[in-house]
Design a protein around this motif. Structure first.
Motif, PDB file in Angstrom:
ATOM      1  N   SER A  94       0.813  -1.221   0.000  1.00 54.84           N
ATOM      2  CA  SER A  94       0.000   0.000   0.000  1.00 54.84           C
ATOM      3  C   SER A  94       0.843   1.267   0.000  1.00 54.84           C
ATOM      4  N   GLY A  95       2.136   1.141   0.304  1.00 55.30           N
ATOM      5  CA  GLY A  95       2.983   2.323   0.396  1.00 55.30           C
ATOM      6  C   GLY A  95       3.053   2.913   1.781  1.00 55.30           C
ATOM      7  N   LEU A  96       2.696   2.118   2.800  1.00 55.20           N
ATOM      8  CA  LEU A  96       2.696   2.610   4.183  1.00 55.20           C
ATOM      9  C   LEU A  96       3.632   1.804   5.076  1.00 55.20           C
ATOM     10  N   GLY A  97       4.649   1.208   4.484  1.00 53.52           N
ATOM     11  CA  GLY A  97       5.684   0.556   5.281  1.00 53.52           C
ATOM     12  C   GLY A  97       5.248  -0.738   5.930  1.00 53.52           C
ATOM     13  N   SER A  98       4.483  -1.550   5.205  1.00 54.35           N
ATOM     14  CA  SER A  98       3.993  -2.809   5.777  1.00 54.35           C
ATOM     15  C   SER A  98       5.129  -3.718   6.217  1.00 54.35           C
ATOM     16  N   SER A  99       6.133  -3.895   5.371  1.00 56.12           N
ATOM     17  CA  SER A  99       7.242  -4.780   5.729  1.00 56.12           C
ATOM     18  C   SER A  99       8.021  -4.229   6.916  1.00 56.12           C
ATOM     19  N   ALA A 100       8.199  -2.917   6.977  1.00 56.32           N
ATOM     20  CA  ALA A 100       8.905  -2.312   8.104  1.00 56.32           C
ATOM     21  C   ALA A 100       8.145  -2.527   9.409  1.00 56.32           C
ATOM     22  N   SER A 101       6.817  -2.391   9.373  1.00 56.67           N
ATOM     23  CA  SER A 101       6.024  -2.601  10.587  1.00 56.67           C
ATOM     24  C   SER A 101       6.221  -4.011  11.132  1.00 56.67           C
ATOM     25  N   SER A 102       6.211  -5.001  10.237  1.00 54.85           N
ATOM     26  CA  SER A 102       6.375  -6.388  10.672  1.00 54.85           C
ATOM     27  C   SER A 102       7.776  -6.645  11.209  1.00 54.85           C
ATOM     28  N   ALA A 103       8.790  -6.148  10.498  1.00 56.85           N
ATOM     29  CA  ALA A 103      10.176  -6.384  10.908  1.00 56.85           C
ATOM     30  C   ALA A 103      10.490  -5.694  12.233  1.00 56.85           C
ATOM     31  N   VAL A 104      10.062  -4.448  12.346  1.00 57.81           N
ATOM     32  CA  VAL A 104      10.302  -3.698  13.580  1.00 57.81           C
ATOM     33  C   VAL A 104       9.574  -4.344  14.751  1.00 57.81           C
ATOM     34  N   GLY A 105       8.301  -4.687  14.543  1.00 58.12           N
ATOM     35  CA  GLY A 105       7.525  -5.290  15.623  1.00 58.12           C
ATOM     36  C   GLY A 105       8.131  -6.581  16.124  1.00 58.12           C
ATOM     37  N   ALA A 106       8.644  -7.402  15.202  1.00 60.44           N
ATOM     38  CA  ALA A 106       9.208  -8.699  15.592  1.00 60.44           C
ATOM     39  C   ALA A 106      10.462  -8.536  16.440  1.00 60.44           C
TER      40      ALA A 106
END
Length: 310
Positions: A94-106
């Motif tokens: 979507s352009g809202l950093g989906s992969s970053a959210s998952s990586a950071v959260g983990a």
């Protein structure tokens, strides 16, 4: 200090990257949307994934969260396994950093669960390992604001060097995201590998002006500086009706407008006291005519970054 905890739940916010002239440099975190990640210790060495709200790779070698998690655990010497539940309330691509959210959260959850004592800044390098799987590059303008909150400029990734940028409290963000998935890797592939000296100077001047405008709360300077001559002219062609949306946004008093990350999401800055009902109605009418579903999110800037939730 917590002892013998077996599970941690965190909220990892969505983010806007490539903010105007800040390609791969400037990003900010937003409120009310992101990943909720629950990490639970297992009695074996397996990584078992569960995804809610989106179709995600369940193979630990192909999921950004588990790639980042494994990188962190290898560094700290933890050999145990985990159950990893990812609840997404926004769509990958979507352009809202989906992969970053998952990586950071983990990695943030693992640091809390294992009580490893790493600072947020120290965790960034492990989250970038996951981000690199999704985009093919170790760029931090989604990962870092997701981790730290606020507006963040990324000077270097390995090791992390960056700076947080102050901003006016009454800055409001409108996110417009039409249902047209765009992969970060594809959006990067269409960009030219060289730029002219003239464009390089203009981009640098806009970046300086944008940061100064944010720090001073100077909306006129923000508006004049939120221009991108590197990526936006190429990437906007991948987003249906981009020019019409920009025209509507700017005619309705926006402080600035541009693409969020690689798109298709777009963002606009407004004063938080400004009503946006008519703006959204006009944009929705444009996309209805194209038979494209469009969603909107109004948000303030998330100042906290990833956090533990109960």
């Amino acid at each position: 200090m917590r002892k013998n905890i077996n599970s941690v739940k965190v909220f990892s916010p969505a983010s806007v990257a490539n903010v105007g002239p800040g390609f791969d440099i400037l990003g900010f975190a937003i409120n009310n949307i992101g990943d909720t990640i629950t990490l639970t210790k297992r009695n074996d060495e397996s990584y078992v994934m569960e995804a809610i709200g989106a179709e995600l790779p369940l193979n630990p070698e192909q999921n950004v969260a588990t790639v980042a998690l494994k990188s962190f655990c290898m560094h700290v010497g933890h050999k145990g396994g985990f159950d990893i539940k990812i609840e997404k309330n926004f769509t990958p691509g979507s352009g809202l950093g989906s992969s970053a959210s998952s990586a950071v959260g983990a990695v943030y959850a693992a640091n809390e669960l294992l009580e490893s004592g790493f600072s947020r800044e120290e965790l960034i390098t492990f989250a970038l390992d996951g981000e690199a799987l999704a985009s093919g590059n170790r760029h931090g303008d989604n990962v870092v604001p997701c981790m730290l909150g606020g507006f963040v400029g990324v000077k270097n990734c390995d090791p992390y060097e960056g700076f947080q940028v102050s901003f006016p409290d009454d800055l409001n963000v409108l996110i417009v995201f039409p249902d047209v998935p765009i992969k970060t890797s594809e959006a990067r592939a269409i960009l030219p590998q060289t730029v002219t000296l003239k464009d390089g100077i203009k981009q640098a001047a806009n970046m300086a002006g944008l940061i100064k405008g944010l720090m001073d709360g100077d909306y006129s300077l923000i508006k004049a500086s939120l221009q991108d001559v590197f990526a936006q002219p190429h990437r906007k062609k991948m987003i249906p009706q981009y020019d019409r949306v920009e025209d509507i946004i700017m005619k309705n008093g926006a402080i600035g407008f541009n693409i969020s990350g690689s798109g298709p999401a777009m963002f606009a800055f407004f004063n938080k006291n400004q009503g946006l009902t008519e703006v959204k109605r006009q944009i929705e009418s444009v996309y209805n005519a194209e038979q494209i579903h469009v969603q909107f999110l109004e948000s303030t800037i998330n100042k906290n970054g990833v956090t533990v939730v109960q």
